[in-house]
Design a protein around this motif. Structure first.
Motif, PDB file in Angstrom:
ATOM      1  N   LYS A  70      11.908  -4.977   7.046  1.00 13.48           N
ATOM      2  CA  LYS A  70      11.360  -3.685   6.675  1.00 13.48           C
ATOM      3  C   LYS A  70      10.953  -3.738   5.202  1.00 13.48           C
ATOM      4  N   PRO A  71       9.981  -2.906   4.817  1.00 11.97           N
ATOM      5  CA  PRO A  71       9.490  -2.993   3.425  1.00 11.97           C
ATOM      6  C   PRO A  71      10.593  -2.884   2.382  1.00 11.97           C
ATOM      7  N   GLU A  72      11.574  -1.971   2.580  1.00  9.63           N
ATOM      8  CA  GLU A  72      12.618  -1.822   1.575  1.00  9.63           C
ATOM      9  C   GLU A  72      13.518  -3.046   1.486  1.00  9.63           C
ATOM     10  N   GLN A  73      13.511  -3.901   2.544  1.00  5.60           N
ATOM     11  CA  GLN A  73      14.325  -5.110   2.512  1.00  5.60           C
ATOM     12  C   GLN A  73      13.704  -6.198   1.634  1.00  5.60           C
ATOM     13  N   ASP A 109      -3.128  -8.400   8.046  1.00  4.64           N
ATOM     14  CA  ASP A 109      -3.373  -7.000   8.407  1.00  4.64           C
ATOM     15  C   ASP A 109      -2.072  -6.280   8.730  1.00  4.64           C
ATOM     16  N   ARG A 110      -1.176  -6.934   9.423  1.00  7.03           N
ATOM     17  CA  ARG A 110       0.097  -6.299   9.780  1.00  7.03           C
ATOM     18  C   ARG A 110       0.944  -6.033   8.533  1.00  7.03           C
ATOM     19  N   ASN A 111       0.930  -6.971   7.586  1.00  6.27           N
ATOM     20  CA  ASN A 111       1.662  -6.745   6.343  1.00  6.27           C
ATOM     21  C   ASN A 111       1.066  -5.595   5.535  1.00  6.27           C
ATOM     22  N   ILE A 112      -0.260  -5.531   5.473  1.00  2.16           N
ATOM     23  CA  ILE A 112      -0.926  -4.455   4.727  1.00  2.16           C
ATOM     24  C   ILE A 112      -0.625  -3.106   5.362  1.00  2.16           C
ATOM     25  N   ALA A 113      -0.709  -3.030   6.689  1.00  2.00           N
ATOM     26  CA  ALA A 113      -0.433  -1.768   7.377  1.00  2.00           C
ATOM     27  C   ALA A 113       1.007  -1.323   7.155  1.00  2.00           C
ATOM     28  N   MET A 114       1.935  -2.275   7.160  1.00  2.00           N
ATOM     29  CA  MET A 114       3.335  -1.933   6.972  1.00  2.00           C
ATOM     30  C   MET A 114       3.575  -1.385   5.559  1.00  2.00           C
ATOM     31  N   LEU A 115       2.970  -2.009   4.548  1.00  2.00           N
ATOM     32  CA  LEU A 115       3.167  -1.546   3.181  1.00  2.00           C
ATOM     33  C   LEU A 115       2.468  -0.225   2.920  1.00  2.00           C
ATOM     34  N   GLY A 148       2.932  -7.167  -3.555  1.00  2.00           N
ATOM     35  CA  GLY A 148       2.658  -7.718  -2.232  1.00  2.00           C
ATOM     36  C   GLY A 148       1.417  -7.127  -1.610  1.00  2.00           C
ATOM     37  N   LEU A 149       1.237  -5.792  -1.727  1.00  5.11           N
ATOM     38  CA  LEU A 149       0.046  -5.153  -1.169  1.00  5.11           C
ATOM     39  C   LEU A 149      -1.209  -5.682  -1.840  1.00  5.11           C
ATOM     40  N   ARG A 150      -1.133  -5.852  -3.137  1.00 11.15           N
ATOM     41  CA  ARG A 150      -2.288  -6.389  -3.861  1.00 11.15           C
ATOM     42  C   ARG A 150      -2.579  -7.825  -3.429  1.00 11.15           C
ATOM     43  N   MET A 151      -1.538  -8.614  -3.244  1.00 12.79           N
ATOM     44  CA  MET A 151      -1.728  -9.994  -2.846  1.00 12.79           C
ATOM     45  C   MET A 151      -2.286 -10.106  -1.436  1.00 12.79           C
ATOM     46  N   PHE A 152      -1.691  -9.359  -0.471  1.00 11.29           N
ATOM     47  CA  PHE A 152      -2.162  -9.426   0.912  1.00 11.29           C
ATOM     48  C   PHE A 152      -3.627  -9.012   1.009  1.00 11.29           C
ATOM     49  N   THR A 153      -3.982  -7.940   0.301  1.00  6.64           N
ATOM     50  CA  THR A 153      -5.366  -7.462   0.346  1.00  6.64           C
ATOM     51  C   THR A 153      -6.313  -8.473  -0.279  1.00  6.64           C
ATOM     52  N   GLY A 154      -5.912  -9.046  -1.395  1.00  2.00           N
ATOM     53  CA  GLY A 154      -6.763 -10.046  -2.032  1.00  2.00           C
ATOM     54  C   GLY A 154      -6.930 -11.288  -1.185  1.00  2.00           C
ATOM     55  N   GLU A 201     -16.348  -4.261   9.488  1.00  2.00           N
ATOM     56  CA  GLU A 201     -16.479  -3.280   8.417  1.00  2.00           C
ATOM     57  C   GLU A 201     -16.759  -1.892   8.973  1.00  2.00           C
ATOM     58  N   ASN A 202     -17.580  -1.839  10.048  1.00  2.00           N
ATOM     59  CA  ASN A 202     -17.945  -0.548  10.621  1.00  2.00           C
ATOM     60  C   ASN A 202     -16.805   0.108  11.388  1.00  2.00           C
ATOM     61  N   ASP A 203     -15.963  -0.708  12.052  1.00  2.00           N
ATOM     62  CA  ASP A 203     -14.882  -0.104  12.832  1.00  2.00           C
ATOM     63  C   ASP A 203     -13.662   0.234  11.978  1.00  2.00           C
ATOM     64  N   GLY A 204     -13.761  -0.011  10.644  1.00  5.14           N
ATOM     65  CA  GLY A 204     -12.680   0.400   9.742  1.00  5.14           C
ATOM     66  C   GLY A 204     -11.499  -0.536   9.708  1.00  5.14           C
ATOM     67  N   SER A 205     -11.581  -1.680  10.377  1.00  2.00           N
ATOM     68  CA  SER A 205     -10.441  -2.593  10.389  1.00  2.00           C
ATOM     69  C   SER A 205     -10.312  -3.366   9.097  1.00  2.00           C
ATOM     70  N   MET A 206     -11.381  -3.383   8.306  1.00  2.00           N
ATOM     71  CA  MET A 206     -11.339  -4.092   7.022  1.00  2.00           C
ATOM     72  C   MET A 206     -11.222  -3.062   5.906  1.00  2.00           C
ATOM     73  N   VAL A 207     -10.156  -3.125   5.172  1.00  2.00           N
ATOM     74  CA  VAL A 207      -9.898  -2.169   4.099  1.00  2.00           C
ATOM     75  C   VAL A 207     -10.143  -2.865   2.768  1.00  2.00           C
ATOM     76  N   VAL A 208     -11.016  -2.298   1.960  1.00  2.00           N
ATOM     77  CA  VAL A 208     -11.307  -2.867   0.650  1.00  2.00           C
ATOM     78  C   VAL A 208     -10.993  -1.824  -0.407  1.00  2.00           C
ATOM     79  N   SER A 209     -10.205  -2.177  -1.380  1.00  2.00           N
ATOM     80  CA  SER A 209      -9.844  -1.267  -2.466  1.00  2.00           C
ATOM     81  C   SER A 209      -9.970  -2.003  -3.781  1.00  2.00           C
ATOM     82  N   ASP A 210     -10.792  -1.480  -4.664  1.00  2.00           N
ATOM     83  CA  ASP A 210     -10.987  -2.145  -5.950  1.00  2.00           C
ATOM     84  C   ASP A 210      -9.716  -2.168  -6.785  1.00  2.00           C
TER      85      ASP A 210
END
Length: 587
Positions: A451-454, A500-506, A527-533, A554-563
């Motif tokens: 779990k994330p807190e672990q 993707d599973r790690n990003i969704a969990m965080l 971790g979120l920054r690393m997984f996304t990068g 990209e159109n179905d929203g499965s790819m998340v990009v955050s600057d």
């Protein structure tokens, strides 16, 4: 005389700032009510007034040198007598008997190693003096001022540390009967480091890191005062501190090995005098009797080896601590003592890293390139022997499985190199590649159970393993070899899906993810920054490799990009070093 009341809203006079403001080196603005200061009220801290202490005049350097010169003159004047007989009027801390007698006393002990081995933390109530205490070592009464934690929270944090954190890296045994106050009295710096690790939401993490770092520097570089308290504290600091922006693990690993060497706990009791010991004996300087190695010291030195081996394998800039016969003996002593189950786990982890250490040296020196299949078979056989020695009740232990799968991945990285015979399939190499794939998948599947807190409970050694596995999976995915099936890799373990599973969990943990500008990032934010990068860097190449349309994702929203989450640069050529420097801040 009662001090005059100071009007509220004004800075506290010189020497009257509260403890928290004084440690943070911030201006202390008093409240109009006179019940504290504005900073403590804003941070929700207990405002404790500083205690004014009159400084005593210290001895001048001139008097110290004069005292030293008098001792030297005394030795030179009485040197012939020192060789022949005992002098009754020698200074109390000088003994012409020298070290020879103390060594003969140690050699006459005929009891077993287990009977001669004592524990330290398990006998705190006796308040026995540790073998490193000396009147020449400065006392640090201000060490507890590095971090303040309320007593009730301190006990809670200690319980969490020994229950959860130490299961992943059992370098010390803290019995359940030991209270926070007892540990604080015995090992104050170790206690401070535990409290700092557990206060994950402390808004002043950067300040506490600086204060602890300065204290370590003072003890090591200025006062040269190593101790078990300092060693255990640094091991905790190195293993769980991840919020610093600057790489520090290489340097601190060397510091750890230096403290171990100064304490001498990586060696057994000496049977022969060194040159320095002979010199002191000839000069009539009293020698301390060699101390019997405790179980605590044996655990600590094995833990230091585990840290240094993990850093060496991950960074490839240093070598692990040199393995000694005494450390080999410590494995047997801990196994026979059976003081706690965590010792069995520590033994298994250390033995697996002994195998990895040998493979590291071969790869570092380029010897594994010539006969990769030959070395693969040797290391696999050694690792299988380690696995067979693991007690049955620990075979499915999560920590054991993590380290053994990581060992499989590390050893079989040799197979990722070129084939010994070009253009011809190498069955042993292919077997190594598939073993690496299965072990990588098994490790990542265990990772997804956390779990994330672990994540805050995991030491840096486990995060090294995650980086290795995720990068290894990517290398297996893009490996170009006529005998290797990239589609099988994708079907077995899809690297994009794991990210993707790690990003969704965080993303489902907003209480831990803030990403505020200028704020020190915690492990989950890094971790979120690393997984996304990682995903945004790898996905274009993998979509092209798999023949998939990236625009559809990209159109179905499965790819998340955050600057905000993307690092300024993502160099794949330096991924193993640069990315861990950037995101884990620990290399």
């Amino acid at each position: 005389m009662k001090p005059a009341r100071i009007p509220g809203g004004t800075p506290a006079p010189y020497g009257r700032a509260c403890v928290n403001c004084a440690h943070a080196k911030c201006k202390c603005i008093l409240l109009p009510t006179g019940s504290g200061c504005e900073r403590c009220q804003r941070l929700g801290k207990e405002c404790r007034p500083a205690q004014t202490v009159r400084r005593r005049n210290q001895r001048s350097s001139a008097s110290k040198f004069a005292n030293l010169e008098a001792k030297v003159d005394y030795v030179l004047a009485n040197y012939p007598v020192l060789q022949g007989s005992t002098i009754s009027d020698l200074p109390p801390d000088w003994d012409p008997a020298g070290l020879i007698q103390s060594h003969s006393d140690a050699a006459d002990q005929s009891t077993s190693v287990i009977a001669r081995t004592a524990t330290s933390l398990s006998s705190l109530s006796s308040h026995d003096e540790t073998p490193y205490s000396s009147r020449n070592i400065p006392e640090y009464h201000d060490v507890l001022s590095l971090l303040y934690v309320p007593p009730d929270m301190a006990q809670k944090y200690l319980d969490q540390f020994r229950t959860y954190h130490l299961q992943y890296f059992p370098f010390v045994y803290i019995p359940s009967a030991i209270t926070s106050d007892e540990l604080q009295a015995k090992y104050p710096f170790f206690w401070v480091c535990i409290m700092d690790v557990l206060t994950t939401k402390n808004p002043e993490k950067g300040d506490s890191f600086r204060r602890i770092n300065n204290h370590i520097h003072q003890r090591i570089m200025v006062d040269v005062a190593p101790s078990m308290d300092l060693l255990l504290g640094i091991m905790t600091f190195v293993s769980w501190v991840t919020y610093t922006k600057r790489p520090f693990l290489n340097s601190y690993t060397h510091i750890l090995m230096g403290v171990v060497a100064e304490l001498g706990i990586n060696q057994g009791i000496a049977r022969e005098n060194s040159i320095m010991q002979d010199y002191k004996a000839a000069m009539g300087i009293k020698q301390s009797q060699p101390a019997i190695r405790t179980l605590e010291e044996r655990r600590a030195v094995l833990g230091c080896f585990l840290i240094s081996s993990s850093v060496a394998l991950s960074i490839s800039k240093i070598d692990a601590m040199r393995w000694t016969p005494h450390m080999e003996e410590s494995l047997s002593v801990l196994a026979e003592a059976k003081e706690c189950q965590e010792d069995e786990i520590l033994i298994a982890l250390v033995k697996s890293h002994l195998v990895l250490d040998r493979s590291y040296f071969l790869r570092r020196d380029g010897e594994a390139i010539n006969s990769p299949s030959f070395y693969l078979n040797i290391f696999k056989a050694q690792l299988d022997s380690v696995k067979q020695e693991i007690p049955p009740h620990l075979q499915k232990h999560r920590v054991i499985r993590l380290y053994m799968y990581n060992a499989d991945v590390t050893i079989n990285e040799i197979a990722l190199g070129p084939s010994a015979i070009p253009h011809l399939p190498d069955l042993q190499r292919l077997d190594g590649l598939y073993t690496s794939l299965q072990s990588t998948k098994s490790w990542l599947d265990i990772w997804m159970e956390f779990k994330p807190e672990q994540y805050f409970q995991l030491p840096s050694t486990v995060f090294f393993q995650f980086i290795r596995c995720i990068i290894n999976l990517y290398r297996l995915t893009v490996l170009e070899d006529p005998a290797w099936s990239q589609s099988v890799v994708r079907e077995t373990a899809n690297v994009i899906e794991y990210l993707d599973r790690n990003i969704a969990m965080l993303n489902n943990c907003p209480e831990y993810i803030a990403l505020e500008e200028g704020k020190e990032m915690n492990m989950l934010e890094k971790g979120l920054r690393m997984f996304t990068g990682l995903r945004n860097t790898w996905e274009p190449k993998l979509m092209e490799l798999w023949g998939l349309d990236m625009s559809a994702r990209e159109n179905d929203g499965s790819m998340v990009v955050s600057d905000n989450m993307l690092p300024p640069c993502m160099p794949l050529t330096q991924i193993e070093e640069a990315w861990m420097l950037e995101f884990l801040g620990s290399m």
